[in-house]
Write an enzyme that holds these catalytic residues in place. Structure first.
Site, short mmCIF file in Angstrom:
data_model
loop_
_atom_site.label_atom_id
_atom_site.label_comp_id
_atom_site.label_asym_id
_atom_site.label_seq_id
_atom_site.Cartn_x
_atom_site.Cartn_y
_atom_site.Cartn_z
N ASP A 55 45.15 45.57 41.42
CA ASP A 55 44.94 44.78 40.21
C ASP A 55 44.16 45.51 39.13
O ASP A 55 44.37 45.26 37.95
CB ASP A 55 44.26 43.44 40.55
CG ASP A 55 43.00 43.59 41.39
OD1 ASP A 55 42.61 44.73 41.70
OD2 ASP A 55 42.42 42.55 41.74
N ASP A 469 31.21 44.79 44.65
CA ASP A 469 31.87 44.13 45.79
C ASP A 469 31.69 44.81 47.13
O ASP A 469 31.94 44.18 48.16
CB ASP A 469 33.37 43.94 45.54
CG ASP A 469 33.65 42.94 44.44
OD1 ASP A 469 32.80 42.07 44.21
OD2 ASP A 469 34.69 43.05 43.80
#
Length: 879
Positions: A55, A469
């Site tokens: 993405d 993350d």
């Protein structure tokens, strides 16, 4: 003097020789991917030909011999076209394994300034051509795991169909992707909008079309085009699956189809002449609490619910779907998001009549796991995630594929990495022991938020990388850059680390910042980032932002993302620095040799200095010429008093603790900057992301900014404003660039120039010298010996947030591109500005910065021309 022909030829040849050798860029190796892989596409007949789309990290091509991957879209992701790393769909030409197509663009709202493109390659992604569409594409938008939205007609590869978002409908090319036009007869544009009240456009945009599937078993029509085509839409009220039986001239809803859920994946099993579809009650990739799996018999036009578990037991929808084309009737489906206790995968060998799960309960909390998990290629995934979280198998599973030429090889993408294996047949009831391995070698998809390089001779580490993350990583030496880390930053471990810094006189002392609200978000290391302990003075309300560690490692200055600048001394409680504005501070730095000096910069262009260890700051730069925004502040690694400031107007340098500044010519609109060890002993290079003679690039100077070299070449780094740069403190000529989506790149080379050292004034002063704002300061010519770091004994484990993890790793570093660096020369300017009385800047949030959300107390108005855009109740951003 008249020159001979030979002399002229020799002179011309000499002039053609590049002044500097090209920088060759490659990834720092993590081996595990590190981010969301929403789509995997195998060629239907050519063995080993496959692509994985991400993405925010571009497109990757499989290397079939070792299951590693090569990035193929780096050259497209320039500063102006940074959205090219958002891949919303991929398609292969069934008749030519060398041809690949992709739908490229990051966002459909105004975050991405460019329209989307369909890119095409005839050499497996080595080179690309592109066609710009009259609308945007959303590779990082909601629903990005659906698909594939792009497909090549198996009978006539000049025909390509693309299902758009935002209500733009279905588009067709009849010339192999060179041009596209809208299919006016297809009228359902995908009406679902996740949040109509979202003013940012991120969740208030129509999800659009979900997939395009050509039926290769159908009869042919005019020009040899496939007559039967299925198209899915994000619509759970009227109809979501449409069919054409005349090559796309007319369309109608498939009769008797399920209407409750949104289709995610659709796969054709040609031997069975059937479609298999997964459904969820959300469009993904984070949502989904209910769903189903259906089989559509094309010959009889009948639907059958083959959901693996009863609806009463569902707490998830379905995403990933893989068909074994070597064994008709064999398929695997995955839960989209089963946040507890783990994802679930189901396999059927009888077209969905019965299913075998990959794990099941025995007596709670015990499970029978019918698989082995192997993370040897990325050990940090095992130590940091698999061993610490119930979600071993992952989350956000939208991509799941079985190699059509080898039913034993399969892969599935998660929010963390790419898993898979080569023994899928061992799922059989008699063995029940399939191998699942990390298969993301070469996929480096991380958002890098902070970088540092500390002298290893003083106990520091060659590279410290704060990562979104997946916490962060420590690479002790240059030799470790090509090896996957054994562990991420742990104990405490936060989902994201936003910044990291080291103490200049004690390089083994390191501080990092986390971004998880509700627990202490400052951690300390006394061994160069090998082990960590929670800072005892950190509270539970502040998080994120940037940090600066004093030269002797006893003072921390922290600018959290949700409050004003705070300070801690000797691991005491953080207290507010009242002399700095309560909002709008975008950069902070410590002098790396003088323990009493800190610097800060505000978004409105004001620079501040403290000469009392960060207690009180005064304005020192209100007259910086043309400066309306400070972007970064960096102190020289070994020269006290030398500081560089990056601004909208370019670079400024001071050699007297910011008492006066000199404008550096040659670059404008600079972003993050750094200094790194130069090619000659005692020399230092300056690195700057900014606009120069070669455009918006990474530039380097070896002569304190008198001349600048384009060292980026053809390597794409995406948006420069989102990148981080740091020069090596140990390896001459080595520099690192942290990107927003492609991990950390590094390169080494010789930067031609005079060899900058930092200006030396007449009197030396040691780093412990105290200062006041009225003192005339001398810059030391010697460097202090490194002291032994203080030992930190406090430790704590913080809860790990694992939603949408981004990680990236490879077993061997791969060169991604090379290009000749170009030289541009200019003299250093002479404009200076002097310190002035302290001023309080207008509180403004910077571009890309947070500007709102529940509990947000900092600026809610953005610097021009950006505006505050709502994303969700907890977060708004300047875009």
């Amino acid at each position: 003097m008249k020159l001979s022909t030979l002399q002229l030829l020799l002179a011309a040849a000499a002039a053609a020789v590049p002044v500097q050798a090209a920088f060759s860029w490659k990834n720092v190796h993590t081996g595990g991917g590190g981010g969301f892989v929403p789509g995997i596409v195998f060629h239907p007949s050519a063995q080993g030909v496959a692509y994985a789309r991400t993405d925010i990290g571009g497109l990757y091509r499989l290397n079939p011999d070792d299951d590693s991957w090569t990035a193929v879209t780096d050259s497209l992701a320039t500063d102006e076209k940074w959205g090219s790393w958002g891949i919303d769909a991929v398609a292969l030409d069934p008749q030519d394994p060398n041809k690949v197509y992709a739908a490229v663009g990051m966002y459909t709202n105004d975050w991405d300034p460019n329209n989307g493109t369909i890119i095409r390659s005839s050499d497996r992604g080595t080179t690309w051509s592109s066609t710009t569409l009259p609308f945007k594409i959303g590779g990082n938008m909601p629903g990005r795991g659906m698909g594939e939205r792009l497909a090549v007609d198996p009978s006539n590869p000049r025909i390509i169909l693309f299902g758009a978002r935002s209500g733009h409908g279905l588009w067709r090319s009849t010339d192999g992707g060179a041009t596209f036009s809208r299919v006016s007869s297809f009228t359902n544009t995908g009406t679902y909008i996740p949040d109509p009240n979202d003013t940012s456009g991120y969740n208030s945009d129509k999800q659009g079309l979900a997939f395009v599937t050509f039926d290769s078993t159908s009869s042919l029509t005019v020009d040899g085009a496939t007559s039967r085509i299925f198209v899915g839409t994000a619509d759970n009220t009227t109809a979501s699956v449409y069919v054409s039986t005349d090559a796309g001239t007319t369309w109608s809803p498939v009769p008797n189809q399920p209407l409750r859920f949104f289709p995610h994946k659709c796969r054709l099993q040609p031997v069975e002449k059937a479609l298999y579809l997964t459904y969820s009650d959300g469009t993904g990739p984070y949502d989904g609490t209910l769903g189903a799996v259906y089989r559509y018999d094309i010959a009889s036009s009948t639907w059958k619910d083959i959901t693996p578990v009863p609806s009463s037991e569902l707490h998830f929808g379905f995403g990933g779907l893989g068909l074994d084309l070597q064994r008709p009737g064999t398929l695997v489906v995955a839960s989209l998001n089963s946040w507890w206790p783990d994802a679930q995968l189901f396999r059927s060998t009888d077209s969905g009549e019965t299913w075998s799960p990959i794990w099941e309960w025995t007596s709670y909390p015990d499970m029978n796991m019918y698989y082995g998990m192997y993370t040897d290629s990325a050990p940090w995934i095992g130590k940091g995630f698999v061993e610490r979280d119930s979600k071993r198998l992952g989350w956000m599973i939208e991509a799941l594929e079985i190699d059509p030429t080898d039913g034993e090889r399969w892969m599935y993408g998660t929010g963390l990495t790419l898993f898979g294996g080569r023994d899928l047949g061992r799922w059989d009831e008699n063995e029940r022991n399939v191998s699942i391995r990390v298969m993301a070698d070469g996929i480096e998809e991380m958002a890098v938020l902070g970088l540092a390089s500390a002298p290893v001779s003083g106990g520091g580490s060659e590279l410290l990388a704060a990562v979104g993350d997946v916490s962060g990583f420590t690479y002790r030496t240059e030799a470790e850059l090509g090896t996957a880390p054994e562990k991420p930053w742990m104990d405490p471990m936060w989902a994201s680390s936003t910044d990291v810094d080291y103490a200049g006189n004690k390089p083994a002392s390191v501080v990092r910042i986390g971004n998880s609200a509700g627990s202490p978000q400052v951690a300390l290391s006394s061994d160069g980032g090998g082990t960590w302990a929670v800072h005892p003075g950190a509270g539970t309300t502040q998080f994120g932002g940037s940090v600066a560690y004093s030269a002797d490692g006893d003072i921390i200055l922290w600018s959290p993302s949700n409050g004003g600048v705070v300070r801690s001394q000797s691991q005491g409680t953080f207290t507010a620095v009242s002399s700095l504005p309560s909002s709008g501070v975008v950069a902070i730095a410590s002098d790396k040799r003088n323990n009493t000096v800190f610097y800060a910069g505000a978004g409105n262009g004001t620079v501040y200095r403290s000469t009392d260890s960060g207690s009180v700051f005064v304005s020192v730069s209100s007259g910086l010429t043309g400066v309306t925004s400070v972007r970064d502040i960096v102190a020289h690694p070994v020269v006290a008093g030398e500081v560089w400031v990056s601004t909208n107007a370019g670079l400024f340098r001071s050699v007297d603790y910011a008492a006066t500044f000199t404008k550096i010519s040659g670059l404008t609109d600079t972003q993050h900057i750094s200094l790194g060890l130069g090619g000659d002993a005692g020399k230092w290079n300056v690195y700057a992301l900014g606009r120069g003679a070669s455009g918006a690039k990474l530039y380097a100077s070896a002569d304190d900014g008198r001349t600048w070299v384009d060292v980026q070449g053809g390597q794409g780094f995406g948006a420069l404003s989102a990148c981080r740069v740091v020069g090596s403190a140990n390896v001459p000529g080595q520099v690192y660039v942290g990107t927003n989506g492609r991990g950390v790149f590094y390169a080494k080379g010789v930067v031609e120039g005079g060899g900058g050292t930092g200006t030396t004034l007449s009197t030396s002063t040691r780093s412990s010298t105290s200062m006041t704002s009225t003192t005339t300061v001398s810059v030391p010519t010697e460097t202090d010996s490194y002291c032994e770091p203080e030992t930190t004994t406090e430790s704590s484990t913080v809860g790990l947030s694992t939603s949408s993890a981004k990680t990236s790793t490879t077993s061997s570093a791969r060169t991604t591109s090379t290009s000749s660096a170009r030289i541009t020369s200019s003299s250093v300017g002479s404009t200076s500005t002097t310190s002035s009385a302290i001023a309080t800047p207008t509180a403004l949030a910077q571009r890309w910065g947070q500007c709102g959300g529940i509990g947000w107390t900092r600026p809610t108005v953005c610097v021009a021309p950006w505006t505050c855009k709502y994303s969700n109740d907890w977060y708004s951003q300047c875009l």
